[in-house]
Design an enzyme around this catalytic site. Structure first.
Site, PDB file in Angstrom:
ATOM      1  CD  GLU A  85     -64.879  17.585  56.279  1.00 33.26           C
ATOM      2  OE1 GLU A  85     -66.042  18.116  56.975  1.00 33.26           O
ATOM      3  OE2 GLU A  85     -64.786  17.854  55.043  1.00 33.26           O
ATOM      4  CG  HIS A 142     -67.820  19.785  59.563  1.00 36.42           C
ATOM      5  ND1 HIS A 142     -68.331  18.936  58.615  1.00 36.42           N
ATOM      6  CD2 HIS A 142     -68.565  20.041  60.623  1.00 36.42           C
ATOM      7  CE1 HIS A 142     -69.530  18.913  58.995  1.00 36.42           C
ATOM      8  NE2 HIS A 142     -69.782  19.383  59.990  1.00 36.42           N
ATOM      9  CE  LYS A 169     -73.204  20.643  59.769  1.00 40.41           C
ATOM     10  NZ  LYS A 169     -73.095  19.658  60.208  1.00 40.41           N
TER      11      LYS A 169
END
Length: 248
Positions: A85, A142, A169
């Protein structure tokens, strides 16, 4: 929606909070960056421990976290970003959890970054341990290659909620301006229809800069700014962020 408060910083209300990463390799580098971060008057400091040269000595890292927390004098987020990531230090999953457990037992910090797609059993145990010790979890995902469909972005954020994250997130890479709109649309839909805790979302790179300053409009509770060296593509300086956010 629940808010998350650490000391005098509350995520989920008011303008987006600014998080500054420390990416120094040596102890001296980290402490120097910490001083610069404090001078920037950011809200939260993130220590990216995957950049730290002694990271494979878990106890030494945990002990140094006490010094870093004292140096920043504000909420400290600790993050080991895995290589898959975008991190810089390869680490087996078992060692990832061992590192975090050592930090929880021996370190000093306020928030811990946990990646969504790490093994489920280890994530569950880690979150339980963190919450027992009064630490907050930022769960993240991500995608440095693309921007998933809006439905997929929302699904991943919902998965984070279901796993017990305190803050959810996601960061994605746009290939076109339409991709940026997809991220922002997913953010506002998640915020208004599904979220019961703070979100942090961003579209990376130059194309995605607008997403880093639009949280107040679309529902992202924090943004990452660079006090010295950026830790991700498209990161804006803290001073620029503060100027923009103050007029939104």
């Amino acid at each position: 929606m629940k808010t998350v408060t650490i000391e005098n910083v509350t995520l989920g209300e008011g303008q987006p909070k600014i998080i500054v990463p420390l990416v120094g390799k040596t102890r001296a580098d980290v402490l120097q960056e910490a001083e610069i971060a404090v001078q920037s008057n950011c809200d939260i400091v993130e220590w990216r421990i995957d950049h730290f040269e002694d990271i494979l000595d878990f106890e030494k890292t945990a002990e140094f976290s006490k010094e870093v927390r004292t140096a920043v004098g504000r909420p400290l987020l600790i993050t080991f970003r895995t290589s898959k990531e975008g991190g810089v230090c390869p680490l087996e999953d078992q060692k990832y959890f061992e590192l975090y457990q050592t930090l929880l037992e021996q370190g000093t910090f306020d928030l811990l970054d946990v990646e969504l797609f790490m093994p489920e059993k280890g994530v569950k145990e880690l979150i339980e341990c963190a919450h027992e010790k009064g630490k907050k979890i930022i769960m993240c995902n991500h995608d440095f290659d693309q921007t998933p469909a809006k439905e997929e972005i929302i699904q991943r954020l919902q998965m984070m909620q279901a796993k017990g994250a305190d803050i959810c997130k996601i960061a994605v890479m746009p290939q076109t301006t339409h991709d940026v709109i997809v991220l922002l649309d997913a953010t506002q839909e998640m915020y208004h229809q599904y979220a019961d805790r703070p979100l942090i979302t961003m579209s990376m790179g130059e194309l995605g800069v607008i997403s880093r300053v639009s949280g107040a409009t679309f529902g992202s509770a924090a943004t990452f700014g660079a006090a010295k060296k950026a830790s991700a593509p498209g990161q804006v300086s803290v001073a620029e962020l503060q100027n923009i956010l103050s007029v939104l």
